[in-house]
Write an enzyme that holds these catalytic residues in place. Sequence first.
Site, mmCIF file in Angstrom:
data_model
loop_
_atom_site.group_PDB
_atom_site.id
_atom_site.type_symbol
_atom_site.label_atom_id
_atom_site.label_comp_id
_atom_site.label_asym_id
_atom_site.label_seq_id
_atom_site.Cartn_x
_atom_site.Cartn_y
_atom_site.Cartn_z
ATOM 1 N N SER A 199 1.074 -6.621 3.254
ATOM 2 C CA SER A 199 2.172 -6.852 4.202
ATOM 3 C C SER A 199 2.746 -5.549 4.756
ATOM 4 O O SER A 199 3.069 -5.472 5.934
ATOM 5 C CB SER A 199 3.268 -7.705 3.575
ATOM 6 O OG SER A 199 3.799 -7.073 2.437
ATOM 7 N N GLU A 200 2.878 -4.516 3.905
ATOM 8 C CA GLU A 200 3.305 -3.193 4.374
ATOM 9 C C GLU A 200 2.554 -2.105 3.624
ATOM 10 O O GLU A 200 2.254 -2.254 2.438
ATOM 11 C CB GLU A 200 4.800 -2.947 4.184
ATOM 12 C CG GLU A 200 5.663 -3.507 5.279
ATOM 13 C CD GLU A 200 6.015 -4.963 5.035
ATOM 14 O OE1 GLU A 200 6.427 -5.612 6.002
ATOM 15 O OE2 GLU A 200 5.874 -5.451 3.910
ATOM 16 N N THR A 201 2.310 -1.023 4.333
ATOM 17 C CA THR A 201 1.775 0.200 3.730
ATOM 18 C C THR A 201 2.760 1.313 4.032
ATOM 19 O O THR A 201 3.152 1.514 5.186
ATOM 20 C CB THR A 201 0.385 0.552 4.292
ATOM 21 O OG1 THR A 201 -0.529 -0.508 3.958
ATOM 22 C CG2 THR A 201 -0.130 1.861 3.715
ATOM 23 N N HIS A 234 10.231 -3.177 -0.583
ATOM 24 C CA HIS A 234 9.253 -3.190 -1.671
ATOM 25 C C HIS A 234 8.237 -2.057 -1.548
ATOM 26 O O HIS A 234 7.798 -1.509 -2.549
ATOM 27 C CB HIS A 234 8.579 -4.563 -1.811
ATOM 28 C CG HIS A 234 7.507 -4.864 -0.834
ATOM 29 N ND1 HIS A 234 7.766 -5.227 0.466
ATOM 30 C CD2 HIS A 234 6.173 -4.869 -0.981
ATOM 31 C CE1 HIS A 234 6.619 -5.438 1.084
ATOM 32 N NE2 HIS A 234 5.639 -5.236 0.231
ATOM 33 N N GLY A 241 0.844 -1.184 0.000
ATOM 34 C CA GLY A 241 0.000 0.000 0.000
ATOM 35 C C GLY A 241 0.878 1.232 0.000
ATOM 36 O O GLY A 241 1.960 1.241 0.595
#
Length: 103
Positions: free
Chosen positions: A45-47, A73, A22
């Site tokens: 998994s990550e924002t 990423h 995100g």
Amino acid sequence: MTLPFFQVNAFTDPLFGGNPAGVCPLDSWLQDDTMQKIAMENNVSETAFFVKKDGGFHIRWFTPKVEVNLCGHATLASAHVIFNYLGYTGEMITFESRSGLLN
């Protein structure tokens, strides 16, 4: 509250491949608990959240459960959004983070 939000698949061109992240560009920082809830709601998994600052950008990363010090990423996904959707015309982006400068 209305905020721009992008879901970017890093490391790939095909849809539904790569590593999803995100990306939420901000004009100014939100409260930490608000960013955490946005990350939890979108459940990737990550924002990454970033704010433009002094010719570069300050960046922070949240998983659905906690803030983390670094996420490669989601950083690449943020650069993709800055270059391709936010009209950035520079040749390089510098992110300031809790882990230091990234460019």
